[in-house]
Every structure is written in C-alpha cells, then in structure tokens.
Scaffold this active site. Structure first.
Site, PDB file in Angstrom:
ATOM      1  N   THR A  81     133.832  -8.126 -34.506  1.00  0.00           N
ATOM      2  CA  THR A  81     134.405  -7.571 -35.733  1.00  0.00           C
ATOM      3  C   THR A  81     133.322  -7.519 -36.797  1.00  0.00           C
ATOM      4  O   THR A  81     132.456  -8.404 -36.875  1.00  0.00           O
ATOM      5  CB  THR A  81     135.605  -8.388 -36.228  1.00  0.00           C
ATOM      6  N   GLY A  86     145.289 -20.821 -35.132  1.00  0.00           N
ATOM      7  CA  GLY A  86     146.355 -20.570 -34.159  1.00  0.00           C
ATOM      8  C   GLY A  86     147.618 -20.065 -34.850  1.00  0.00           C
ATOM      9  O   GLY A  86     148.192 -19.038 -34.458  1.00  0.00           O
ATOM     10  N   ASN A 139     147.842 -18.741 -37.752  1.00  0.00           N
ATOM     11  CA  ASN A 139     147.573 -17.425 -38.342  1.00  0.00           C
ATOM     12  C   ASN A 139     147.716 -16.304 -37.309  1.00  0.00           C
ATOM     13  O   ASN A 139     148.348 -15.283 -37.578  1.00  0.00           O
ATOM     14  CB  ASN A 139     146.147 -17.375 -38.925  1.00  0.00           C
ATOM     15  N   GLY A 144     145.418 -22.417 -40.468  1.00  0.00           N
ATOM     16  CA  GLY A 144     144.972 -22.781 -39.117  1.00  0.00           C
ATOM     17  C   GLY A 144     144.918 -21.511 -38.287  1.00  0.00           C
ATOM     18  O   GLY A 144     145.824 -20.669 -38.356  1.00  0.00           O
ATOM     19  N   ASN A 175     147.177 -25.723 -39.627  1.00  0.00           N
ATOM     20  CA  ASN A 175     146.671 -26.583 -40.706  1.00  0.00           C
ATOM     21  C   ASN A 175     147.397 -26.269 -41.997  1.00  0.00           C
ATOM     22  O   ASN A 175     147.771 -25.120 -42.231  1.00  0.00           O
ATOM     23  CB  ASN A 175     145.181 -26.294 -40.987  1.00  0.00           C
ATOM     24  N   ASP A 222     141.675 -13.653 -37.922  1.00  0.00           N
ATOM     25  CA  ASP A 222     142.864 -14.157 -37.216  1.00  0.00           C
ATOM     26  C   ASP A 222     143.923 -13.061 -37.115  1.00  0.00           C
ATOM     27  O   ASP A 222     144.593 -12.926 -36.078  1.00  0.00           O
ATOM     28  CB  ASP A 222     143.465 -15.370 -37.941  1.00  0.00           C
ATOM     29  N   GLY A 253     145.154 -14.674 -49.839  1.00  0.00           N
ATOM     30  CA  GLY A 253     145.710 -15.620 -48.882  1.00  0.00           C
ATOM     31  C   GLY A 253     145.461 -15.185 -47.452  1.00  0.00           C
ATOM     32  O   GLY A 253     144.847 -14.145 -47.191  1.00  0.00           O
TER      33      GLY A 253
HETATM   34  P1  ADP Z   1     136.325 -12.751 -39.920  1.00  0.00           P
HETATM   35  O1  ADP Z   1     137.498 -12.877 -40.831  1.00  0.00           O
HETATM   36  O2  ADP Z   1     136.489 -13.501 -38.643  1.00  0.00           O
HETATM   37  O3  ADP Z   1     134.993 -12.985 -40.578  1.00  0.00           O
HETATM   38  P2  ADP Z   1     135.866  -9.878 -40.177  1.00  0.00           P
HETATM   39  O4  ADP Z   1     135.410 -10.124 -41.573  1.00  0.00           O
HETATM   40  O5  ADP Z   1     134.963  -9.128 -39.269  1.00  0.00           O
HETATM   41  O6  ADP Z   1     136.307 -11.212 -39.428  1.00  0.00           O
HETATM   42  O7  ADP Z   1     137.248  -9.080 -40.307  1.00  0.00           O
HETATM   43  C1  ADP Z   1     138.100  -8.817 -39.226  1.00  0.00           C
HETATM   44  C2  ADP Z   1     138.669  -7.416 -39.349  1.00  0.00           C
HETATM   45  O8  ADP Z   1     139.358  -7.274 -40.593  1.00  0.00           O
HETATM   46  C3  ADP Z   1     137.611  -6.317 -39.344  1.00  0.00           C
HETATM   47  O9  ADP Z   1     137.335  -5.901 -38.028  1.00  0.00           O
HETATM   48  C4  ADP Z   1     138.271  -5.227 -40.157  1.00  0.00           C
HETATM   49  O10 ADP Z   1     139.152  -4.464 -39.367  1.00  0.00           O
HETATM   50  C5  ADP Z   1     139.102  -5.997 -41.168  1.00  0.00           C
HETATM   51  N1  ADP Z   1     138.357  -6.157 -42.436  1.00  0.00           N
HETATM   52  C6  ADP Z   1     137.708  -7.266 -42.881  1.00  0.00           C
HETATM   53  N2  ADP Z   1     137.132  -7.053 -44.084  1.00  0.00           N
HETATM   54  C7  ADP Z   1     137.426  -5.760 -44.415  1.00  0.00           C
HETATM   55  C8  ADP Z   1     137.128  -4.911 -45.537  1.00  0.00           C
HETATM   56  N3  ADP Z   1     136.396  -5.349 -46.573  1.00  0.00           N
HETATM   57  N4  ADP Z   1     137.618  -3.646 -45.517  1.00  0.00           N
HETATM   58  C9  ADP Z   1     138.341  -3.192 -44.483  1.00  0.00           C
HETATM   59  N5  ADP Z   1     138.656  -3.935 -43.410  1.00  0.00           N
HETATM   60  C10 ADP Z   1     138.211  -5.201 -43.355  1.00  0.00           C
END
Ligand code: ADP
Length: 290
Positions: A209, A39, A41, A37, A9, A241, A276
C-alpha cells in the site's frame, strides 16, 4: 466470510503541546478512549461493509475489554471466539503533538496471551472460512497456526518483524505499506520492484500500500498498480487496517486480487477523510459514492 485472528486494544489518546522528556510531566488535553488494535480494526472495517466476520482474540475482563466488545458488537462482529483473559486488555497510549506527530506506547496485555491452542480450538471455524485475516500484534505461534489452518491467509505484516519462511509462503497476499516493505527488504526502493522482490521471498501474492498513491499488486510474476481516489486526507490512522479488512472480504467473495485491492484502496481512501480509526471506516454506500 472472514475470520480475523488478531489484536484488540483500547487507544488512550491525548493531545499534547510537546512530548514529555523522561521524568517529566506535561499537561495534555482532549483525553479520549477509542476502540483499536489491528485485528479489531480489520474486523470492524469488513463488518461495516457488510461482511460476516468473527474475531478470534483475547481481551481483559476489565472496562476496556467491555468497551472493545461493545464496539465490535455494534458492527455485528461475531465474538464467540473472543476470550476474556486474566490480564489487562491491550492498550495503546497515544500522545498527539501539534503537528500530528504521534508518540505511541503499545502494551499488548491480553493480546500477548493468545496461544496456538486458542487457534486450534477454533479449527473448524478457521477451516470453514474462505479467508482468514492476520496481522502481527499477537504472538507469532498463534499467527502461524491460523495461517496453517486457513484456506486462504491474508497477512498484514505489521508491525514489521522477521517471520519464518513457512508463514511467508502461506500468505495470499502478504500486505505491507512502503515502510514495512523497506524494513523487510533492508532498503527503500521503487514499489513495483519491491513487490517483485517480496514475491521472490515466497508468498503466493503481494500487496504494497502506498498511501495516497494507492497500491501495487504482485501475483504470478505480474505487477499491477492500483490507484486510490483523490480525497482530502484528515487522519490516516488505521487506513492500512481498513484496506486489509476490505481486501479480505472481497477475496472471500471470490474477487480476483487486483479488483479486490482496487476496492480496498477506495475503502482506505474513504477512511482517511474522517478522524480516528474505526470511527472513520465507511459503509458500502459511502465507498460507492467515491
Ligand atoms: P498504513 O496505514 O498501513 O500506513 P497506507 O498509508 O499505505 O497504509 O494506506 C492504506 C490505504 O489507504 C492506501 O492504499 C490508500 O488506498 C488509502 N490511503 C491512505 N492514505 C491516503 C490518502 N492520503 N489519500 C487517499 N487514500 C489514502
């Protein structure tokens, strides 16, 4: 190493003081177009780490499609199976409020034209890859066809929608964030327990996650916590992603799931330190510094 079947996207991003009500026009600022997007990403996340990656999908034969191709090519993603389509490229219209509160409209455009036939046409590629990485911004029949052909399918069940049991059973692992896990299970809960409950739905393995708290991994009835390094988070867009793309790559290299998830958590953490989505994704050297 990895074939990603999924979306690309153009993210059209503007900053707003407040979100418009229906019928209202507000002035925004800092208009920007970014490649995105789920995929694309995932593909860029893995490629930037050094993986050999192909993206199977569809973009429009338009300016956004060219932008998406160029950014994927810069990271060395193989676009031999990215088709030009007689539809507009998918776009995400993202308005970012003063407290980082986003309102987002995604119009799938060309992504919605990806068919089971497109996937079957690429059967030799999908069968030869150690891992096929999937998400749900493309039609379900295409996702299911890809999972059937894959030697190992990694599925990020995002956006969260109901999927057939057959697809769940092919996931190794099923990857979800806390929000998606709660939607699938019908209620929020404690992550280890949710991982067990999701495993009981049929996937071969599960990863949830947990943002700054890393992830939990469930496989063969065993649940393990995987930490994330402490970082100063600036923008978490696309962190999931990045995690999934990195995970797919390490699994393709033959790493056990828990180790691959630990590496992916470091990639996710590295990605939230910069604004980003794709722009924030780290190189292998940057991950090793963490
Ligand atoms: P989504 O983006 O799908 O909501 P998450 O927020 O769980 O997924 O983030 C995916 C991964 O990115 C996490 O498992 C972690 O390793 C990392 N991450 C995300 N936010 C943080 C943060 N504030 N500090 C450290 N690592 C982070």
């Amino acid at each position: 190493d990895v074939v990603v079947v999924g979306s690309a996207n153009a993210d059209l991003v503007v900053q707003v003081e407040r979100h418009p009500a229906p019928g209202e026009t507000v002035l925004g600022s800092q208009p920007a177009v970014h490649p995105g997007g789920k995929g694309a990403n995932q593909a860029v996340a893995a490629a930037r780490l050094g993986a050999r990656v192909a993206l199977l999908g569809r973009v429009g034969a338009d300016g956004h499609g060219r932008l998406l191709r160029e950014s994927l090519e810069r990271d060395g993603v193989d676009l031999g199976h990215l088709r030009d389509t007689a539809a507009a490229s998918g776009i995400a219209m993202i308005a970012v409020g003063p407290r980082g509160d986003n309102s987002i409209i995604v119009a799938p455009g060309a992504n919605a034209r990806l068919t089971e036939g497109d996937v079957l046409d690429a059967a030799p590629l999908l069968r030869s890859a150690p891992v096929v990485s999937l998400q749900l911004e493309i039609p379900l029949p295409a996702v299911l066809a890809a999972a059937r052909l894959a030697r190992r399918a990694v599925l990020n069940l995002s956006p969260a929608v109901a999927v057939p049991d057959e697809l769940l059973a092919l996931c190794d692992p099923l990857v979800v964030n806390e929000h998606e896990a709660a939607l699938l299970l019908g209620a929020p809960g404690e992550p280890e327990r949710q991982a067990r409950e999701l495993l009981a739905r049929g996937p071969r393995s599960v990863v949830i996650t947990l943002g700054a708290d890393g992830a939990v991994v469930a496989e063969d009835g065993v649940v393990q916590a995987v930490p994330s390094p402490r970082v100063a988070a600036v923008d978490t867009t696309g962190a999931g992603d990045a995690f999934t793309g990195a995970l797919a790559w390490r699994l393709a290299a033959g790493e056990p799931l828990t180790e691959a998830a630990a590496f992916a958590a470091r990639v996710g953490a590295a990605a939230v330190r910069r604004p980003g989505a794709q722009d924030s994704y780290p190189t292998l050297a940057e991950v090793e510094e963490l």
